[in-house]
Design a protein around this motif. Structure first.
Motif, PDB file in Angstrom:
ATOM      1  N   LYS A  40      41.658  14.588 -13.786  1.00  0.00           N
ATOM      2  CA  LYS A  40      40.707  14.796 -14.868  1.00  0.00           C
ATOM      3  C   LYS A  40      39.461  13.925 -14.725  1.00  0.00           C
ATOM      4  O   LYS A  40      38.553  13.990 -15.560  1.00  0.00           O
ATOM      5  CB  LYS A  40      41.376  14.488 -16.207  1.00  0.00           C
ATOM      6  CG  LYS A  40      42.553  15.402 -16.546  1.00  0.00           C
ATOM      7  CD  LYS A  40      43.154  15.025 -17.889  1.00  0.00           C
ATOM      8  CE  LYS A  40      44.331  15.933 -18.237  1.00  0.00           C
ATOM      9  NZ  LYS A  40      44.925  15.563 -19.560  1.00  0.00           N
ATOM     10  N   ILE A  41      39.406  13.099 -13.693  1.00  0.00           N
ATOM     11  CA  ILE A  41      38.311  12.136 -13.534  1.00  0.00           C
ATOM     12  C   ILE A  41      37.288  12.669 -12.535  1.00  0.00           C
ATOM     13  O   ILE A  41      37.638  13.121 -11.438  1.00  0.00           O
ATOM     14  CB  ILE A  41      38.842  10.770 -13.067  1.00  0.00           C
ATOM     15  CG1 ILE A  41      39.942  10.272 -13.998  1.00  0.00           C
ATOM     16  CG2 ILE A  41      37.704   9.766 -12.985  1.00  0.00           C
ATOM     17  CD1 ILE A  41      39.495  10.050 -15.422  1.00  0.00           C
ATOM     18  N   LEU A  42      36.005  12.602 -12.916  1.00  0.00           N
ATOM     19  CA  LEU A  42      34.913  13.014 -12.043  1.00  0.00           C
ATOM     20  C   LEU A  42      34.154  11.783 -11.569  1.00  0.00           C
ATOM     21  O   LEU A  42      33.640  11.003 -12.372  1.00  0.00           O
ATOM     22  CB  LEU A  42      33.961  13.960 -12.782  1.00  0.00           C
ATOM     23  CG  LEU A  42      32.782  14.503 -11.962  1.00  0.00           C
ATOM     24  CD1 LEU A  42      33.279  15.324 -10.773  1.00  0.00           C
ATOM     25  CD2 LEU A  42      31.847  15.334 -12.846  1.00  0.00           C
ATOM     26  N   TYR A  43      34.106  11.611 -10.262  1.00  0.00           N
ATOM     27  CA  TYR A  43      33.423  10.476  -9.645  1.00  0.00           C
ATOM     28  C   TYR A  43      32.121  10.963  -9.018  1.00  0.00           C
ATOM     29  O   TYR A  43      32.088  11.989  -8.336  1.00  0.00           O
ATOM     30  CB  TYR A  43      34.286   9.827  -8.568  1.00  0.00           C
ATOM     31  CG  TYR A  43      35.633   9.355  -9.057  1.00  0.00           C
ATOM     32  CD1 TYR A  43      35.813   8.070  -9.553  1.00  0.00           C
ATOM     33  CD2 TYR A  43      36.749  10.202  -9.014  1.00  0.00           C
ATOM     34  CE1 TYR A  43      37.057   7.633  -9.994  1.00  0.00           C
ATOM     35  CE2 TYR A  43      37.998   9.770  -9.453  1.00  0.00           C
ATOM     36  CZ  TYR A  43      38.142   8.489  -9.939  1.00  0.00           C
ATOM     37  OH  TYR A  43      39.375   8.063 -10.377  1.00  0.00           O
ATOM     38  N   SER A  44      31.043  10.195  -9.231  1.00  0.00           N
ATOM     39  CA  SER A  44      29.743  10.515  -8.635  1.00  0.00           C
ATOM     40  C   SER A  44      29.364   9.430  -7.638  1.00  0.00           C
ATOM     41  O   SER A  44      29.590   8.238  -7.881  1.00  0.00           O
ATOM     42  CB  SER A  44      28.663  10.626  -9.718  1.00  0.00           C
ATOM     43  OG  SER A  44      28.950  11.665 -10.625  1.00  0.00           O
ATOM     44  N   PHE A  45      28.752   9.866  -6.532  1.00  0.00           N
ATOM     45  CA  PHE A  45      28.300   8.940  -5.488  1.00  0.00           C
ATOM     46  C   PHE A  45      26.822   9.224  -5.241  1.00  0.00           C
ATOM     47  O   PHE A  45      26.458  10.306  -4.759  1.00  0.00           O
ATOM     48  CB  PHE A  45      29.116   9.122  -4.213  1.00  0.00           C
ATOM     49  CG  PHE A  45      30.592   8.876  -4.411  1.00  0.00           C
ATOM     50  CD1 PHE A  45      31.133   7.619  -4.208  1.00  0.00           C
ATOM     51  CD2 PHE A  45      31.427   9.911  -4.834  1.00  0.00           C
ATOM     52  CE1 PHE A  45      32.488   7.396  -4.399  1.00  0.00           C
ATOM     53  CE2 PHE A  45      32.782   9.692  -5.035  1.00  0.00           C
ATOM     54  CZ  PHE A  45      33.312   8.428  -4.825  1.00  0.00           C
TER      55      PHE A  45
END
Length: 682
Positions: free
Chosen positions: A191-196
């Motif tokens: 459920k976690i969205l990571y941005s780079f």
């Protein structure tokens, strides 16, 4: 009428009250300076905002809310230097990637070396880029993980713009075709969205070395990064990891916001990771700091010489990392409780640790892990249970460690006998450690301001005493007094400097040259590809663009320290030698040893400057060498002034004798130069 002989201490020309006032003002200025430095590198954070309360996770023994990635930087793939960089990079892409299996790899710039065979000049070499591309293809990297690469200053040497044929990054890198400059990649885990978000701060155009050390984000790039921040927020991103090649201290901004402002705006931005500084040659092996904007900044030691890479994790909202030497196995990191030094109350909820039920460890090795053990505050060792993948856990009672700093130790052993032991502090009540002063200065300051400060301060420190002595000399003329320095080292040097200021044909060229370096052109030549440009201390004009001054100031500072200052001291001694020679009417010729000692200092300084000028030729070509007031023309000026000083006629030293006594007459009687014919007639 014969002038009166008066012995004065040159040190105390000014009255004592003025000296005391000067000392008081100096203390005040130094206090202000150090106060600004302390304020600059302060890592004091404001109270946590409410959004940290939304990041509460019950940390237990489940394999969820967890991601781990790798970072590698400053690979410097080279066709001329150190072939082991390539062979060991292959090992990293094979063994390290296969064993750790990161969700993503950040390759933060200087992918290639881009130096000439002599390691002095700089240009893009297509074979180096082919090596980089082929290694990634050979080990099928893009199918094993997400590979996010971005340019460094070496990848931008001698590149006119991103559309240039020399910009091989756009053809041979993984991200270059789709993302030529700053970009964002997002990754969802459960459920976690990571941005780079990758920040490209390379100069455009990109000059050859050494004037490509500091990066810039212009207004167009600022707007692009703002769009990425907005997009991350609208997409519901939970965490952002920022990466780039340059530390924030080495990124100028010609736009409306600087890089720290931009990262601060991202409420989900946890960390900015970078490279570029190569641990400052080992001076700062652990270059970490907490920026005032509420995000960590972590410089990673280079692959080029140190063969370092980094493992980063976000476990239930808590960020942890470890820097690892290549071939060092096993690899392990304690993700809960996290290292006390890197607690971030603005972005992390401390209740996650306070209410957790398990200590959590990630462990990797070339062989199967046999043992993972932990202990807290030298209590008995406890075996951790393997959950899944690299995750090992053991239950604990955090209430036993609710106040102050505590120590957790980790032991990992694989079936082949390789062992890892590490220890780190942790805290459950928010007690934090302090980052080192040197890392804070390196990461929290502004490199361009420091370079400019060194340069301008050196010019002032160099010029001001000479101007003051020139002023004092003119004010004493006509007072029928003559000065003799007291017998100590400082006063003798002041007297020698005084003599220099009386010889106008030497004084004015010596004093005006550093001032010229502040305002005039240093060189004209081929700065980027086939484009002729002009280099000033305050910036570079090339290909219709202006690159603001930054490392140019440090280059000027080096010129002053290695050439102008020692040359001036040499001239001071030489002119005083000539002054004594003419005053005492000594016709004795110097012995060959005395002659060597007289001319040796100038020979050393002159030869050093010749070498520096030659290196500048190798870097920027013959045109920049011949049209180069900074290096080449300074050699001509130095030669002329040195010749003049050796053969100064008597009348050029007459001003000095009007107020100064020589120190070589045992009777300390007044010694005068022979009057000129016009003076005899008058």
């Amino acid at each position: 009428m014969k002038p009166v002989s008066t012995t004065l201490n040159i040190q105390i020309i000014m009255k004592v009250p003025k000296s005391a006032l000067g000392a008081f003002v100096s203390v005040i200025l130094l206090s202000i300076f150090f106060a600004n430095i302390i304020n600059l590198i302060s890592t004091t954070l404001v109270h946590p905002k409410d959004h940290t309360k939304e990041r509460f996770f019950k940390i237990g023994d489940k394999f969820d809310n967890l991601i781990w990635i790798l970072q590698i930087t400053d690979i410097h793939v080279s066709i001329f230097q150190d072939p082991s960089r390539i062979t060991e990079f292959k090992e990293f892409c094979h063994y390290t990637i296969d064993r750790i299996r990161p969700s993503l790899v950040l390759a933060s710039g200087d992918l290639t070396d881009a130096k000439t065979k002599d390691a002095i000049g700089s240009q893009q070499h297509e074979p180096e880029w082919r090596h980089y591309r082929d290694i990634l293809k050979e080990y099928d990297i893009t199918n094993k993980t997400r590979w996010l690469d971005i340019r460094g200053n070496h990848d931008n040497f001698n590149v006119a713009d991103i559309k240039s044929k020399q910009n091989y990054f756009s053809n041979y890198s993984v991200q270059g075709k789709e993302h030529p400059r700053s970009y964002m990649i997002q990754l969802r885990k459960g459920k976690i969205l990571y941005s780079f978000i990758g920040v490209d701060a390379c100069l455009e155009p990109g000059p050859r070395r050494p004037f490509n050390f500091v990066g810039v984000i212009d207004e167009a790039e600022v707007q692009q990064i703002n769009k990425l921040i907005k997009k991350a927020g609208e997409s519901g991103s939970n965490y952002t990891i920022w990466f780039g090649h340059f530390p924030t201290s080495c990124i100028l901004s010609s736009g409306s916001e600087n890089i720290r402002d931009l990262i601060k705006k991202d409420k989900n931005g946890m960390v900015y990771v970078c490279g570029h500084l190569h641990t400052l040659g080992g001076l700062i092996p652990s270059m970490y700091s907490m920026q005032k904007g509420g995000f960590l900044e972590l410089e990673l030691g280079d692959w080029k010489d140190n063969r370092m890479y980094r493992l980063l994790t976000i476990d239930h909202g808590m960020f942890s990392f470890v820097d690892i030497p290549h071939r060092s196995w096993p690899v392990g990191v304690v993700t809960n409780p996290k290292h006390a030094l890197f607690l971030n109350p603005l972005k992390e909820n401390l209740e996650n640790i306070q209410q957790s039920t398990h200590i959590r460890v990630l462990a990797f090795s070339l062989a199967r892990i046999r043992t993972v053990r932990v202990r807290v505050d030298h209590e008995p060792w406890t075996d951790c249970k393997h959950i899944k993948g690299p995750l090992y856990v053991v239950s604990w009672d955090p209430q036993r460690y609710s106040s102050g700093l505590h120590q957790i130790e980790l032991f990992v052993k694989d079936i082949d006998g390789r062992e890892l032991y590490k220890s780190q502090p942790f805290s459950l009540d928010g007690t934090r450690l302090s980052f080192g002063v040197l890392p804070r200065i390196a990461l929290m300051s502004n490199a361009s301001d420091i370079f400019q400060g060194f340069f301008i301060s050196t010019v002032i420190i160099y010029s001001l005493p000479l101007f003051l002595l020139k002023y004092f000399h003119n004010s004493i003329l006509g007072n029928e007094k003559r000065l003799k320095a007291r017998d100590n080292c400082l006063n003798k040097w002041l007297k020698k400097l005084w003599v220099l200021t009386t010889v106008d044909r030497i004084f004015w060229p010596v004093i005006l040259y550093p001032i010229y370096l502040m305002i005039g052109p240093w060189s004209v030549g081929y700065i980027v590809e086939d484009h002729i440009g002009v280099i000033f201390a305050w910036g570079i004009f090339v290909n219709g663009a202006f690159l603001p001054g930054s490392f140019t100031y440090m280059y000027g500072f080096i010129q002053l320290v290695t050439f102008q200052l020692p040359f001036t001291l040499i001239m001071v001694n030489l002119i005083y030698y000539r002054f004594q020679q003419l005053s005492l009417k000594s016709g004795k010729k110097l012995k060959w040893k005395e002659s060597v000692w007289l001319h040796l200092p100038f020979s050393v300084v002159f030869t050093t400057q010749v070498i520096m000028a030659y290196l500048f030729w190798l870097a920027y070509g013959a045109l920049a060498f011949f049209l180069g007031p900074l290096r080449t023309w300074s050699l001509v000026l130095a030669s002329v002034l040195y010749f003049w000083a050796l053969h100064l006629p008597e009348n050029h030293l007459r001003k000095a004798t009007e107020v100064l006594l020589t120190e070589d007459d045992p009777s300390q009687a007044e010694v005068y130069l022979e009057p000129t014919k016009s003076e005899k007639n008058s």
